[in-house]
Design an enzyme around this catalytic site. Structure first.
Site, PDB file in Angstrom:
ATOM      1  N   HIS A 111      25.415  24.347   7.334  1.00 30.48           N
ATOM      2  CA  HIS A 111      25.525  23.568   8.561  1.00 30.48           C
ATOM      3  C   HIS A 111      25.439  22.087   8.213  1.00 30.48           C
ATOM      4  CE1 HIS A 111      25.322  26.909  11.393  1.00 30.48           C
ATOM      5  NE2 HIS A 111      24.552  27.486  10.467  1.00 30.48           N
ATOM      6  N   ALA A 136      16.904  40.450  -8.939  1.00 28.95           N
ATOM      7  CA  ALA A 136      16.467  40.728  -7.572  1.00 28.95           C
ATOM      8  C   ALA A 136      16.067  39.446  -6.854  1.00 28.95           C
ATOM      9  CB  ALA A 136      15.284  41.694  -7.597  1.00 28.95           C
ATOM     10  N   ALA A 154      15.132  36.900 -11.560  1.00 23.03           N
ATOM     11  CA  ALA A 154      14.678  37.341 -10.245  1.00 23.03           C
ATOM     12  C   ALA A 154      13.976  36.204  -9.503  1.00 23.03           C
ATOM     13  CB  ALA A 154      13.735  38.529 -10.395  1.00 23.03           C
ATOM     14  N   THR A 159      21.020  26.143  -7.077  1.00 29.96           N
ATOM     15  CA  THR A 159      21.510  25.008  -6.308  1.00 29.96           C
ATOM     16  C   THR A 159      22.508  24.165  -7.094  1.00 29.96           C
ATOM     17  OG1 THR A 159      19.666  23.619  -7.027  1.00 29.96           O
ATOM     18  CG2 THR A 159      19.373  24.859  -4.957  1.00 29.96           C
ATOM     19  N   LYS A 160      22.638  24.450  -8.394  1.00 27.53           N
ATOM     20  CA  LYS A 160      23.578  23.732  -9.259  1.00 27.53           C
ATOM     21  C   LYS A 160      24.299  24.749 -10.128  1.00 27.53           C
ATOM     22  CE  LYS A 160      20.798  19.586  -9.476  1.00 27.53           C
ATOM     23  NZ  LYS A 160      19.980  18.711 -10.289  1.00 27.53           N
TER      24      LYS A 160
END
Length: 183
Positions: A111, A136, A154, A159-160
């Site tokens: 968003h 997991a 896990a 994010t990169k």
């Protein structure tokens, strides 16, 4: 259906088309998850959801979740464990021989930051290359690429981009090791 570029506005004709596909696919997802199925039947239902034939070497454990379905692309010999979620409106591309652990979330949608536009969407495709392994409870965020042979430990939050032949772990995920080839 044409591929999403970078953003989608609520109330547009394109958004309404997406909602039409989504309504159809949510019925299929419910059918998939709420009644017993053979492995073949699972692949057939997921093929209907994605609008692409799922290879017979791919195994999908239930429950399986997707918010759209038709922008999810699965390679051969993929294993998807139970309770995995694919937010695929922006495109998710999964290569061959990929392992996806339970409770994994892969998302290609976000968003907008501006409060007046918060209900509008931005799209960034996710690419998971051949032989990658996601453990997991992994979360993969929009626009990231996971390289060939990479391992995401896990609980990691990607994010990169993850380089090929590396192991990442943590929140946010960071490289902890390089994978060396063995002969």
């Amino acid at each position: 259906m044409q591929k999403m570029k970078s953003k989608m506005d609520v109330g547009t004709a394109a958004y309404e088309q997406i909602e039409k596909v989504n309504r159809r696919n949510q019925i299929l997802v419910q059918e998939l998850n709420n009644t017993p199925h053979t492995k073949t039947e699972i692949r057939e239902l997921v093929s209907q959801i994605t609008n692409e034939k799922i290879d017979e070497t791919t195994e999908i454990r239930l429950p399986f979740y997707t918010d759209f379905g038709q922008n999810l692309h699965l390679g051969k010999n993929v294993y998807i464990s139970n309770c995995s979620m694919f937010v695929d409106l922006g495109g998710i591309y999964i290569g061959d021989n990929v392992l996806i652990g339970p409770n994994t979330t892969i998302t290609s949608v976000n968003h907008r930051v501006n409060p007046e536009e918060r209900r509008h969407l931005n799209f960034k495709s996710v690419y998971i290359h051949d032989n990658a392994w996601l453990g997991a409870n992994v979360t993969v965020t929009p626009g990231t690429v996971i390289g060939e042979n990479a391992i995401v430990a896990a609980g990691a939050v990607v994010t990169k981009n993850v380089p090929a032949n590396t192991i990442v772990a943590g929140v946010p995920a960071r490289i902890i090791k390089t994978i060396k080839e063995t002969n």
